[in-house]
Design a protein around this motif. Structure first.
Motif, mmCIF file in Angstrom:
data_model
loop_
_atom_site.group_PDB
_atom_site.id
_atom_site.type_symbol
_atom_site.label_atom_id
_atom_site.label_comp_id
_atom_site.label_asym_id
_atom_site.label_seq_id
_atom_site.Cartn_x
_atom_site.Cartn_y
_atom_site.Cartn_z
ATOM 1 N N ASP A 25 -27.949 -25.642 -43.035
ATOM 2 C CA ASP A 25 -27.556 -24.259 -42.726
ATOM 3 C C ASP A 25 -26.022 -24.153 -42.943
ATOM 4 O OD1 ASP A 25 -26.843 -21.592 -41.884
ATOM 5 O OD2 ASP A 25 -28.204 -22.078 -40.040
ATOM 6 N N GLY B 262 -28.068 -13.122 -47.583
ATOM 7 C CA GLY B 262 -27.638 -14.563 -47.667
ATOM 8 C C GLY B 262 -28.657 -15.020 -48.885
ATOM 9 N N SER C 129 -22.050 -13.308 -44.534
ATOM 10 C CA SER C 129 -21.467 -12.764 -43.197
ATOM 11 C C SER C 129 -20.174 -13.007 -42.929
ATOM 12 C CB SER C 129 -22.489 -12.672 -42.100
ATOM 13 O OG SER C 129 -23.873 -12.281 -42.265
ATOM 14 N N ALA D 88 -24.170 -21.555 -43.066
ATOM 15 C CA ALA D 88 -23.344 -20.141 -42.784
ATOM 16 C C ALA D 88 -21.866 -20.419 -42.941
ATOM 17 C CB ALA D 88 -23.892 -19.759 -41.367
ATOM 18 N N GLY E 298 -29.775 -11.366 -45.187
ATOM 19 C CA GLY E 298 -29.176 -12.117 -44.171
ATOM 20 C C GLY E 298 -29.610 -13.560 -44.230
ATOM 21 N N SER E 299 -28.657 -14.600 -43.930
ATOM 22 C CA SER E 299 -29.404 -16.080 -43.655
ATOM 23 C C SER E 299 -30.610 -16.223 -42.786
ATOM 24 C CB SER E 299 -28.312 -17.212 -43.757
ATOM 25 O OG SER E 299 -27.634 -17.059 -42.459
ATOM 26 N N SER F 235 -28.909 -23.254 -47.031
ATOM 27 C CA SER F 235 -29.045 -21.756 -46.458
ATOM 28 C C SER F 235 -27.519 -21.212 -46.379
ATOM 29 C CB SER F 235 -29.713 -21.611 -45.455
ATOM 30 O OG SER F 235 -29.465 -20.355 -44.948
ATOM 31 N N ARG F 236 -27.157 -20.326 -47.421
ATOM 32 C CA ARG F 236 -25.841 -19.553 -47.306
ATOM 33 C C ARG F 236 -25.926 -18.114 -46.686
ATOM 34 N NH1 ARG F 236 -22.121 -21.794 -50.923
ATOM 35 N NH2 ARG F 236 -22.158 -24.269 -50.501
ATOM 36 N N SER F 237 -24.771 -17.687 -45.979
ATOM 37 C CA SER F 237 -24.561 -16.346 -45.487
ATOM 38 C C SER F 237 -23.340 -15.621 -46.239
ATOM 39 C CB SER F 237 -24.355 -16.589 -43.966
ATOM 40 O OG SER F 237 -24.018 -15.231 -43.255
#
Lengths: 347, 347
Positions: free
Chosen positions: B181, B219, B208, B183, B85-86, B204-206
């Motif tokens: 971030d 992530g 979800s 996401a 997960g991120s 940062s990547r997710s």
């Protein structure tokens, strides 16, 4: 590098065992279970392989797993914390109890991740030698300013087991929280779960060994609810995914299957020891799913290399304060026959 | 409690959104994708649901996922770090760059986990207000002793997006590593991946949100290989499990599917905004898969409660330095019709 913490810059990082994705390799280096997980694990995963389950966040506390564990282990669900593998549990414990500049203490030789956890946290790391025959040292050998004490029982690489009553007495005198790392407890004659009632004990468990689920990453901690509450603040909210939680819940309930694979592993371990001794190894009596094999007549690294040539992976381990050895996982009978035959040719 | 770090004792802990396991509830509170993940995800998971894959440890670096990501994103695999997960990525970044007593800085209102990460690390936490219309503040507002700066873009709860060129100029003047971030980046008109070539930027990547895989926890981070190497020392060796890695690898390659579900979500978002405005909300224009809805005529908490009575979950958010609002995820058209109809009755 801009802003990098000096403790991270200077650390080497933990080196995990080689993970070779080749079914032809006999993998006896990271203590995986040679048998597959319970068939119920596959059924349970199939049942949650739906769009709705995958697209939604998992339940963060793992309540369904914890209720199943309560039934199997007789432990209150408020005393259980779920982890993304028991390494996640050890990380959470470090962050909960060890400040920068604090001190992590363990026995030596033992699980080398403890040192990495200290380095990441910017804490000091200190080892204390085992007493004679892999017994506990004197309590007075543990520094009074210890932040947390890690005790792997059964220990790795030795596979040795310390009597739980002796651990209880030892803990009594310690100034700090004590983690009994029971990654291999299902292969031993006893375990420390009953000590998790004490206000400074945390027992850590892994699903990578006896449950044959190293691939799905699951572990848990058992401790007093007050301790679990603090650890919950530190864990990632969604540290365990829906498939792992489902697999773990199915695995822990299939006690008959775990008993059956455990029996097979113990029987194989039983015949490995004299066979390896006949080949000139000093083999420490083990209560885990591996054997710690040393020699005084020749170095063991060339044996590790020769086995690797034959597509058999074992773990060569070298400790600056202890010496070297081969840690050999208990495989299937066919795998161990092949190992013994190759060792016979090499030695 | 014996040995508990004072920063852990005094923190409250991050509160994740309610995760209700009831298919009858319309869940618009944690920005999950209303559509299932790519069918290829299910095929890929089925292919690795074998005893051998589950019982063995996963490949620790996620090389197979990273190679797939390289093909899709045009980024070198050495620049990619896999995360559970991120949130795991954000935790790793904090531990890599923020010492105890260091300082985490972010804008406000934004993702409340950043504060929890500071508290767990024993670091200070400081917020800086957005400029007018959710723009960046002056660089001079960021303290020179900042350890790491977190910038959620698109931001939550606002859904607003800051132009990447403006972010590049802002970063130039900052004294510390900067985490963009992303996401929600797949729902925006642009992204900051190209900034990950700079020596102090981590993106940062997710999986979800746009990939509809909140349940499997995945992530990744993109940064210069030197930064990734340091982060590898900090991450748990086996932080991602074999099923999540497999799912992520399948999902990232099915770009046609992601484009299709994204289009549906953007179309629904498009019609949600005027409909919510017609009901008296002030709705911030969004480049994410949710809308930030405020009112000046009445408090919104009773609206949240009334919706919950009707089995519709949205996220009520309240910031001490900003005020309150409802963050409403973009659901399916049917879910949003039901939401609007209920809101019509309530208001």
């Amino acid at each position: 590098m801009i802003g990098l913490r000096p403790n991270i810059a200077k650390m080497a990082g933990y080196t995990p065992g080689e993970q070779i994705n080749d079914p032809a390799v006999v993998k006896l280096n990271t203590n995986e279970n040679p048998y597959p997980p319970s068939p119920r694990v596959f059924e349970a995963i199939q049942a949650v392989l739906t769009g709705d389950k995958l697209r939604k966040y998992p339940e963060p506390s793992g309540i369904s797993f914890r209720k199943a564990a309560t039934r199997v282990l007789g432990i209150d669900s408020e005393s259980i914390l779920i982890g993304n593998g028991s390494d996640d549990i050890l990380t959470i414990l470090t962050r909960t109890f060890v400040p920068e500049g604090g001190r992590i203490v363990t026995l030596t030789p033992s699980y080398s991740l403890y040192k990495s956890l200290a380095e990441i946290q910017g804490a000091r790391f200190q080892t204390v030698a085992f007493g004679p025959n892999w017994s506990l040292p004197a309590v007075s050998a543990i520094p009074p300013d210890t932040s947390i004490f890690f005790l792997a029982n059964p220990n790795s690489p030795s596979g040795t087991f310390i009597d739980i009553q002796k651990i209880a007495a030892f803990i009594e005198g310690l100034p700090c929280p004590v983690v009994v790392d029971e990654a291999y407890a299902d292969f031993a004659e006893d375990n420390a779960l009953r000590l998790a009632k004490l206000p400074k004990v945390i027992v850590s468990r892994s699903f990578s060994k006896s449950m044959a689920l190293a691939g799905i990453r699951f572990g848990y901690a058992v401790a007093q609810p007050e301790i679990i509450q603090e650890m919950i603040k530190v864990k990632d909210s969604y540290n365990c995914d829906v498939l792992s939680l489902t697999a773990a819940e199915a695995a822990i309930q299939d006690t008959a299957y775990v008993t059956e694979t455990r029996s097979k592993i113990l029987a194989t371990r039983e015949r490995m020891q004299p066979a390896l001794e006949a080949l000139g190894f000093q083999v420490t009596p083990s209560q885990a799913n591996f054997l710690w094999c040393r020699r005084s007549d020749r170095p063991v690294q060339p044996i590790y290399e020769a086995l690797k040539q034959q597509r058999i992976l074992v773990r060569y381990m070298q400790y600056s304060d202890y010496g070297e050895g081969l840690r050999i996982s208990v495989g299937t009978d066919a795998e161990i026959d092949r190992l013994l035959s190759c060792l016979h040719d090499i030695i």
